[in-house]
Design a protein around this motif. Structure first.
Motif, PDB file in Angstrom:
ATOM      1  N   TYR A 123       0.839  -1.208   0.000  1.00 50.78           N
ATOM      2  CA  TYR A 123       0.000   0.000   0.000  1.00 50.78           C
ATOM      3  C   TYR A 123       0.869   1.252   0.000  1.00 50.78           C
ATOM      4  O   TYR A 123       0.604   2.208  -0.731  1.00 50.78           O
ATOM      5  CB  TYR A 123      -0.933  -0.009   1.208  1.00 50.78           C
ATOM      6  N   LYS A 124       1.899   1.253   0.798  1.00 48.78           N
ATOM      7  CA  LYS A 124       2.796   2.401   0.875  1.00 48.78           C
ATOM      8  C   LYS A 124       3.474   2.659  -0.461  1.00 48.78           C
ATOM      9  O   LYS A 124       3.561   3.804  -0.924  1.00 48.78           O
ATOM     10  CB  LYS A 124       3.847   2.162   1.969  1.00 48.78           C
ATOM     11  N   GLN A 125       3.955   1.604  -1.096  1.00 47.96           N
ATOM     12  CA  GLN A 125       4.619   1.745  -2.388  1.00 47.96           C
ATOM     13  C   GLN A 125       3.626   2.229  -3.446  1.00 47.96           C
ATOM     14  O   GLN A 125       3.975   3.058  -4.301  1.00 47.96           O
ATOM     15  CB  GLN A 125       5.213   0.405  -2.820  1.00 47.96           C
ATOM     16  N   LYS A 126       2.411   1.725  -3.400  1.00 54.22           N
ATOM     17  CA  LYS A 126       1.398   2.047  -4.401  1.00 54.22           C
ATOM     18  C   LYS A 126       1.084   3.534  -4.431  1.00 54.22           C
ATOM     19  O   LYS A 126       0.963   4.131  -5.513  1.00 54.22           O
ATOM     20  CB  LYS A 126       0.128   1.248  -4.108  1.00 54.22           C
ATOM     21  N   TYR A 127       0.967   4.156  -3.261  1.00 56.40           N
ATOM     22  CA  TYR A 127       0.507   5.537  -3.222  1.00 56.40           C
ATOM     23  C   TYR A 127       1.550   6.583  -2.829  1.00 56.40           C
ATOM     24  O   TYR A 127       1.413   7.747  -3.187  1.00 56.40           O
ATOM     25  CB  TYR A 127      -0.693   5.651  -2.279  1.00 56.40           C
ATOM     26  N   TYR A 128       2.588   6.194  -2.098  1.00 53.65           N
ATOM     27  CA  TYR A 128       3.476   7.221  -1.542  1.00 53.65           C
ATOM     28  C   TYR A 128       4.895   7.224  -2.090  1.00 53.65           C
ATOM     29  O   TYR A 128       5.599   8.228  -1.945  1.00 53.65           O
ATOM     30  CB  TYR A 128       3.510   7.102  -0.014  1.00 53.65           C
ATOM     31  N   ARG A 129       5.316   6.148  -2.702  1.00 50.97           N
ATOM     32  CA  ARG A 129       6.696   6.089  -3.183  1.00 50.97           C
ATOM     33  C   ARG A 129       7.022   7.270  -4.104  1.00 50.97           C
ATOM     34  O   ARG A 129       8.058   7.930  -3.946  1.00 50.97           O
ATOM     35  CB  ARG A 129       6.950   4.777  -3.910  1.00 50.97           C
ATOM     36  N   SER A 130       6.140   7.553  -5.059  1.00 46.60           N
ATOM     37  CA  SER A 130       6.402   8.630  -6.020  1.00 46.60           C
ATOM     38  C   SER A 130       6.212  10.022  -5.419  1.00 46.60           C
ATOM     39  O   SER A 130       6.640  11.022  -6.017  1.00 46.60           O
ATOM     40  CB  SER A 130       5.480   8.471  -7.230  1.00 46.60           C
ATOM     41  N   LEU A 131       5.584  10.096  -4.232  1.00 47.71           N
ATOM     42  CA  LEU A 131       5.288  11.400  -3.629  1.00 47.71           C
ATOM     43  C   LEU A 131       6.300  11.829  -2.577  1.00 47.71           C
ATOM     44  O   LEU A 131       6.213  12.947  -2.055  1.00 47.71           O
ATOM     45  CB  LEU A 131       3.889  11.363  -3.001  1.00 47.71           C
ATOM     46  N   ILE A 132       7.261  10.961  -2.261  1.00 46.03           N
ATOM     47  CA  ILE A 132       8.257  11.305  -1.235  1.00 46.03           C
ATOM     48  C   ILE A 132       8.998  12.607  -1.564  1.00 46.03           C
ATOM     49  O   ILE A 132       9.183  13.463  -0.680  1.00 46.03           O
ATOM     50  CB  ILE A 132       9.254  10.151  -1.028  1.00 46.03           C
ATOM     51  N   PRO A 133       9.452  12.841  -2.822  1.00 44.83           N
ATOM     52  CA  PRO A 133      10.121  14.117  -3.122  1.00 44.83           C
ATOM     53  C   PRO A 133       9.240  15.330  -2.831  1.00 44.83           C
ATOM     54  O   PRO A 133       9.736  16.372  -2.365  1.00 44.83           O
ATOM     55  CB  PRO A 133      10.437  14.005  -4.620  1.00 44.83           C
ATOM     56  N   LEU A 134       7.946  15.214  -3.099  1.00 45.58           N
ATOM     57  CA  LEU A 134       7.020  16.310  -2.790  1.00 45.58           C
ATOM     58  C   LEU A 134       6.970  16.553  -1.292  1.00 45.58           C
ATOM     59  O   LEU A 134       7.012  17.702  -0.829  1.00 45.58           O
ATOM     60  CB  LEU A 134       5.627  15.965  -3.322  1.00 45.58           C
TER      61      LEU A 134
ATOM     62  N   VAL B 110       3.175  13.902   5.297  1.00 48.09           N
ATOM     63  CA  VAL B 110       2.340  14.861   6.011  1.00 48.09           C
ATOM     64  C   VAL B 110       3.078  16.171   6.272  1.00 48.09           C
ATOM     65  O   VAL B 110       4.262  16.183   6.605  1.00 48.09           O
ATOM     66  CB  VAL B 110       1.834  14.273   7.351  1.00 48.09           C
ATOM     67  N   VAL B 111       2.373  17.267   6.085  1.00 51.74           N
ATOM     68  CA  VAL B 111       2.841  18.594   6.495  1.00 51.74           C
ATOM     69  C   VAL B 111       2.127  18.933   7.790  1.00 51.74           C
ATOM     70  O   VAL B 111       0.902  19.107   7.815  1.00 51.74           O
ATOM     71  CB  VAL B 111       2.535  19.664   5.425  1.00 51.74           C
ATOM     72  N   TRP B 112       2.877  18.975   8.871  1.00 50.78           N
ATOM     73  CA  TRP B 112       2.351  19.372  10.189  1.00 50.78           C
ATOM     74  C   TRP B 112       3.253  20.501  10.652  1.00 50.78           C
ATOM     75  O   TRP B 112       4.434  20.313  10.906  1.00 50.78           O
ATOM     76  CB  TRP B 112       2.374  18.184  11.159  1.00 50.78           C
ATOM     77  N   SER B 113       2.721  21.731  10.705  1.00 46.77           N
ATOM     78  CA  SER B 113       3.593  22.877  10.928  1.00 46.77           C
ATOM     79  C   SER B 113       2.879  23.983  11.689  1.00 46.77           C
ATOM     80  O   SER B 113       1.646  24.091  11.673  1.00 46.77           O
ATOM     81  CB  SER B 113       4.079  23.416   9.567  1.00 46.77           C
TER      82      SER B 113
ATOM     83  N   ARG C 289      10.216  15.210  13.026  1.00 52.63           N
ATOM     84  CA  ARG C 289       9.632  14.399  11.961  1.00 52.63           C
ATOM     85  C   ARG C 289      10.155  12.966  12.050  1.00 52.63           C
ATOM     86  O   ARG C 289      11.357  12.738  11.952  1.00 52.63           O
ATOM     87  CB  ARG C 289       9.980  15.018  10.609  1.00 52.63           C
ATOM     88  N   PRO C 290       9.263  11.955  12.201  1.00 51.47           N
ATOM     89  CA  PRO C 290       9.727  10.585  12.437  1.00 51.47           C
ATOM     90  C   PRO C 290       9.857   9.721  11.189  1.00 51.47           C
ATOM     91  O   PRO C 290       9.706   8.511  11.246  1.00 51.47           O
ATOM     92  CB  PRO C 290       8.639  10.032  13.371  1.00 51.47           C
ATOM     93  N   TRP C 291      10.105  10.344  10.023  1.00 48.06           N
ATOM     94  CA  TRP C 291      10.371   9.600   8.795  1.00 48.06           C
ATOM     95  C   TRP C 291      11.687  10.083   8.200  1.00 48.06           C
ATOM     96  O   TRP C 291      12.030  11.272   8.298  1.00 48.06           O
ATOM     97  CB  TRP C 291       9.267   9.819   7.763  1.00 48.06           C
ATOM     98  N   ASP C 292      12.416   9.178   7.580  1.00 51.25           N
ATOM     99  CA  ASP C 292      13.655   9.594   6.936  1.00 51.25           C
ATOM    100  C   ASP C 292      13.362  10.044   5.508  1.00 51.25           C
ATOM    101  O   ASP C 292      12.205  10.137   5.083  1.00 51.25           O
ATOM    102  CB  ASP C 292      14.701   8.474   6.980  1.00 51.25           C
ATOM    103  N   THR C 293      14.420  10.345   4.755  1.00 52.71           N
ATOM    104  CA  THR C 293      14.246  10.900   3.411  1.00 52.71           C
ATOM    105  C   THR C 293      13.700   9.886   2.413  1.00 52.71           C
ATOM    106  O   THR C 293      13.343  10.243   1.297  1.00 52.71           O
ATOM    107  CB  THR C 293      15.588  11.442   2.887  1.00 52.71           C
ATOM    108  N   ARG C 294      13.625   8.625   2.803  1.00 52.24           N
ATOM    109  CA  ARG C 294      13.023   7.601   1.942  1.00 52.24           C
ATOM    110  C   ARG C 294      11.573   7.326   2.339  1.00 52.24           C
ATOM    111  O   ARG C 294      10.924   6.461   1.753  1.00 52.24           O
ATOM    112  CB  ARG C 294      13.835   6.301   2.017  1.00 52.24           C
ATOM    113  N   GLY C 295      11.095   8.030   3.363  1.00 52.88           N
ATOM    114  CA  GLY C 295       9.743   7.810   3.829  1.00 52.88           C
ATOM    115  C   GLY C 295       9.624   6.629   4.770  1.00 52.88           C
ATOM    116  O   GLY C 295       8.522   6.130   5.014  1.00 52.88           O
ATOM    117  N   VAL C 296      10.749   6.199   5.327  1.00 57.59           N
ATOM    118  CA  VAL C 296      10.756   5.076   6.276  1.00 57.59           C
ATOM    119  C   VAL C 296      10.586   5.618   7.685  1.00 57.59           C
ATOM    120  O   VAL C 296      11.286   6.560   8.093  1.00 57.59           O
ATOM    121  CB  VAL C 296      12.071   4.265   6.172  1.00 57.59           C
TER     122      VAL C 296
END
Length: 327
Positions: free
Chosen positions: A153-164, A190-193, A313-320
């Motif tokens: 599920y993560k790969q399907k929807y978020y892999r291509s959006l990590i740079p954004l 997520v943008v939480w700011s 932020r609890p994700w790294d630059t790969r979205g992990v």
């Protein structure tokens, strides 16, 4: 977002039917000019962008039946208006918005787009609060299913959006502590700011909103209808679980109570903002989240039971996810 509760307005109940007006206007795609404000900034252009783009991306985009009962509510101060819009489309069960503007510069936009159960699309979520000097924002494509453990599920929807996500994580830095329970409903982008008001920051926020919304529409356009009955059932329950959490724990509820009273606030939350909590399933909040049960069977009002929050932020630059624990 507990700072929303600073507003102190005398509470006086209003019958919903007496404060809903102009039931013919929702059919128009053009919004009325925003109310006068001490600030030139307005969330109305955010909403209009979303409506225009959705109309272009959908074969049919029409007002929801909810528009008959939820359109405009007058707050107890006699001047503030709560404006509600709702629509539906072939892949969209409900697109709804709540916007509030006050003459002192306080503004709210709560916009969400919920997919039909035949699609496992993320839920578009934009929760923005602005006062004269402060902005608290959440912008995300909330995952319908477990984005922490379901790799497919993560790969399907978020892999291509990590740079954004990385782009706006730098421009709109993490807003401070976020509970582990809330984090389960957010994605790696997520943008939480929190930030002080400025034209530059407002321009960045609008840019983020437009890019995230176009990204969601792109996902919607590519989505294919699920035919497996068991998967549709899972999608429906996942959305119902999300709605049940939000209807019980949404921090904007305190602001609504101060503006329109507890009875109407509950009506707006359960039947408009998180419409579907009564229709998509029969499970209760405690069925999904038994750890919130009090000894007398009531729901614990605390925002966090686990007691764990994430300052950064609890994700790294790969979205992990890189939080040390997640419970």
């Amino acid at each position: 977002m507990k700072s929303l509760s600073f507003l102190t307005t005398t509470i006086k109940p209003h019958p919903l039917s007496s404060t809903t007006t102009n039931k013919t206007c929702p059919c128009s795609m053009k919004l009325a000019p925003p109310a006068a404000s001490s600030s030139s900034f307005s969330y109305q252009k955010f909403l209009q962008f979303a409506l225009d783009q959705t109309k272009l991306s959908s074969s049919t985009f029409v007002p929801s039946h909810l528009q008959d009962d939820f359109s405009i509510l007058k707050a107890v101060d006699g001047t503030t208006e709560l404006k509600m819009r709702s629509f539906q489309a072939p892949k969209i069960r409900l697109l709804r918005s709540l916007s509030i503007e006050q003459s002192d510069g306080m503004q709210v936009l709560d916009l969400a787009v919920f997919p039909e159960a035949e699609f496992d699309l993320p839920i578009f979520c934009a929760n923005f609060f602005t006062s004269a000097n402060t902005n608290i924002v959440v912008l995300d494509l909330n995952p319908l299913h477990d984005v922490m453990n379901e790799t497919h599920y993560k790969q399907k929807y978020y892999r291509s959006l990590i740079p954004l996500g990385l782009k706006y994580a730098e421009l709109l830095p993490w807003g401070g502590k976020l509970t582990s329970e809330s984090l389960k409903f957010f994605s790696p982008i997520v943008v939480w700011s929190r930030f002080s008001s400025s034209q530059e920051k407002h321009d960045i926020l609008f840019s983020a909103f437009t890019e995230y919304y176009k990204a969601w529409l792109s996902l919607m356009n590519r989505a294919t209808k699920e035919t497996d009955v068991s998967q549709i059932r899972l999608n429906r329950e996942a959305q119902h679980r999300y709605l049940t959490w939000r209807a019980n724990k949404d921090p904007g509820y305190n602001l609504l109570k101060r503006l329109i009273g507890e009875t109407l606030a509950k009506e707006v939350v359960e039947n408009f903002l998180f419409n579907g909590v009564k229709e998509l399933g029969n499970k209760t909040f405690l069925d999904y989240f038994p750890e919130y049960a009090c000894g007398d069977g009531s729901i614990n009002e605390k925002r966090s039971i686990a007691g764990k929050s994430f300052e950064n932020r609890p994700w790294d630059t790969r979205g992990v996810f890189i939080g040390d624990t997640f419970s």
